[in-house]
Design a protein around this motif. Structure first.
Motif, PDB file in Angstrom:
ATOM      1  N   ASP A  82       0.842  -1.194   0.000  1.00  0.00           N
ATOM      2  CA  ASP A  82       0.000   0.000   0.000  1.00  0.00           C
ATOM      3  C   ASP A  82       0.877   1.245   0.000  1.00  0.00           C
ATOM      4  N   PHE A  99       5.127  -0.007  -3.187  1.00  0.00           N
ATOM      5  CA  PHE A  99       3.945   0.361  -3.965  1.00  0.00           C
ATOM      6  C   PHE A  99       4.327   0.575  -5.429  1.00  0.00           C
ATOM      7  N   ILE A 100       5.438   1.266  -5.661  1.00  0.00           N
ATOM      8  CA  ILE A 100       5.929   1.502  -7.026  1.00  0.00           C
ATOM      9  C   ILE A 100       6.321   0.178  -7.677  1.00  0.00           C
ATOM     10  N   GLN A 102       5.135  -2.823  -7.019  1.00  0.00           N
ATOM     11  CA  GLN A 102       3.919  -3.570  -7.341  1.00  0.00           C
ATOM     12  C   GLN A 102       3.218  -2.989  -8.566  1.00  0.00           C
ATOM     13  N   ALA A 103       3.152  -1.673  -8.654  1.00  0.00           N
ATOM     14  CA  ALA A 103       2.509  -1.041  -9.809  1.00  0.00           C
ATOM     15  C   ALA A 103       3.240  -1.401 -11.097  1.00  0.00           C
ATOM     16  N   MET A 106       2.417  -5.143 -11.903  1.00  0.00           N
ATOM     17  CA  MET A 106       1.039  -5.378 -12.327  1.00  0.00           C
ATOM     18  C   MET A 106       0.695  -4.672 -13.637  1.00  0.00           C
ATOM     19  N   GLN A 107       1.060  -3.416 -13.758  1.00  0.00           N
ATOM     20  CA  GLN A 107       0.637  -2.622 -14.909  1.00  0.00           C
ATOM     21  C   GLN A 107       1.544  -2.794 -16.119  1.00  0.00           C
ATOM     22  N   ARG A 108       2.845  -2.862 -15.897  1.00  0.00           N
ATOM     23  CA  ARG A 108       3.767  -2.883 -17.026  1.00  0.00           C
ATOM     24  C   ARG A 108       4.194  -4.284 -17.419  1.00  0.00           C
TER      25      ARG A 108
END
Length: 133
Positions: A82, A99-100, A102-103, A106-108
């Motif tokens: 989080d 958090f970065i 995980q992003a 998941m996204q890239r």
């Protein structure tokens, strides 16, 4: 004559561009994880070890990053990805690193990241993402 705005751009190097984007995302994830180890796993100036393993199986790339440091406090573990969660929040740490990471996963990479940890036994991050055919 005024220039007209470009409405559509074409790229003839999609596979190569996709590989570069995945490499950049993976690099960002590794930077965040290594910074997390540097800042939290071991006492300042103390030596420590980080184990990195990588492989591909059944169309999935897998990366493990493991340390033998302080571990994550049990009360922080469920929220560790989080934003603004840190054992050092308010002491110069933003709590955004994982958090970065995980992003980016998941996204890239279109993958997932998990963590296992016990106090004084270190952390083990596992990252998996699909490998294009």
């Amino acid at each position: 004559m005024p220039m007209r705005p470009v409405r559509r751009a074409m790229c003839g190097c999609r596979p190569a561009c996709a590989r570069v984007r995945r490499a950049e995302a993976l690099g960002e994830v590794l930077v965040q994880l290594f910074q997390n180890v540097e800042r939290h796993a071991y006492a300042p100036g103390a030596p420590g070890h980080v184990r990195v393993q990588a492989g591909v199986r059944e169309g999935q790339a897998r990366l493990l990053v493991q340390d033998q440091g302080a571990g994550i406090a049990p009360e922080l573990l469920p929220r560790v990805f989080d934003p603004y969660v840190s054992s050092q929040f308010g002491r110069g740490r933003s709590g955004l690193g994982l958090f970065i990471a995980q992003a980016a996963v998941m996204q890239r990479l279109r993958g997932r990241i998990r963590v296992e940890s016990r106090p004084r036994q270190g952390c083990r991050f596992e990252i998996e993402w699909p490998v294009p055919a």
